[in-house]
Scaffold this motif. Sequence first.
Motif, mmCIF file in Angstrom:
data_model
loop_
_atom_site.group_PDB
_atom_site.id
_atom_site.type_symbol
_atom_site.label_atom_id
_atom_site.label_comp_id
_atom_site.label_asym_id
_atom_site.label_seq_id
_atom_site.Cartn_x
_atom_site.Cartn_y
_atom_site.Cartn_z
ATOM 1 N N ALA A 17 0.869 -1.174 0.000
ATOM 2 C CA ALA A 17 0.000 0.000 0.000
ATOM 3 C C ALA A 17 0.907 1.225 0.000
ATOM 4 N N THR A 18 0.820 2.013 -1.071
ATOM 5 C CA THR A 18 1.763 3.104 -1.267
ATOM 6 C C THR A 18 1.034 4.395 -1.611
ATOM 7 N N PRO A 19 1.370 5.518 -0.916
ATOM 8 C CA PRO A 19 0.786 6.805 -1.305
ATOM 9 C C PRO A 19 1.529 7.387 -2.514
ATOM 10 N N VAL A 20 0.756 7.831 -3.517
ATOM 11 C CA VAL A 20 1.345 8.423 -4.722
ATOM 12 C C VAL A 20 0.524 9.656 -5.096
ATOM 13 N N ASN A 21 1.048 10.843 -4.754
ATOM 14 C CA ASN A 21 0.412 12.111 -5.145
ATOM 15 C C ASN A 21 -1.084 12.155 -4.818
ATOM 16 N N GLY A 22 -1.412 11.879 -3.571
ATOM 17 C CA GLY A 22 -2.807 11.957 -3.149
ATOM 18 C C GLY A 22 -3.626 10.714 -3.437
#
Length: 348
Positions: A275-280
């Motif tokens: 689970a990775t955050p990428v630009n919102g």
Amino acid sequence: MDISNEVGPANELQSADILAEPAISLHSLTKEFGSMVAVDHVDLEIRAGELFGLLGANGAGKSTIIKMLTTMLKPTSGSARVWGHDLIEERNAVRSSIGVVFQDPSVDNMLTGRENLDFHGRMYGMDGPLRRDRIDEVLRLVDLADKALLKVEEYSGGMRRRLEIARGLMHRPHVLFLDEPTLGLDAQTRRYIWQYIRDMNKENGVTVVLTTHYMEEADALCDRVAIIDNGKIVALDTPEKLKDMIGSDSVSLDVQSGADVLIQSLQRFPWIKSATPVNGTVVLLVDHAQQRIPEIMLEANKCSAVVTSVGLHKPTLEDVFLKYTGRKIRESNGSANSAMTMMHRRGQ
């Protein structure tokens, strides 16, 4: 090319014996053009009745393989058998067993559809009554019976490709080679051609070898696919198994608030690989994601995370190609391909 004594209505090979072996087998097949290795020691077996795809960018070597298997080019080294016949020692017998639809148009525009097919039948030594019956059959198969008396110059691009498929089937080949059969056609016409290919494979039992750089074409049609890169087979399996090699599905969540809490909460589920955050956006790698999206949304509600949209991306053959070649299929090497084309024209 004198093939009339090898074929005709009695393309009567010893089917029971030949079907005990692959329809096509390649052993270390190699083709070099000067210092350029176009096909590099390829080993491959294609089963009788299979619809097999060779998938690769321009210049990868797939069309060169087809040209060798159809006796248009001599291998530099290695060996191959087509429908039980040695590619080098039994060239006429190989030709009698195959049909070919070339990448470049090859029908005569000044003849009618029927005249093109009649000429092909004469080249294969088919007598008059058999030619007439077979012409009617193949024209019905490709839905051109009502256009048979029109000159080919009046045909659309899709109609010409269908006529070329009909011509390739005239002498009832055991193996049909289709080299980029839908290249340059619009999406709707391509899908019509796909249906004709499926029908002749399933209903007539023709072994089909298809080269293409359309990923969706290979996925929709082929029982198995070989990915060709720099003259080598780098992956070989069914489309589904090739896509499974990529791994998990990708789920993207546009999260307005609470992304960090949601990521921390989701990481406890074993079916979420990352689970990775990428630009919102929160990007999840999930096993069997379509079944898990309701659970993901339930977890978001528990965490008070505000999710405004959900996207699902399942692995495609494009992803497989990228994994094994390091580039997208349309990132072809124009100069290399042009050089190879020139070598073909020089007969090297």
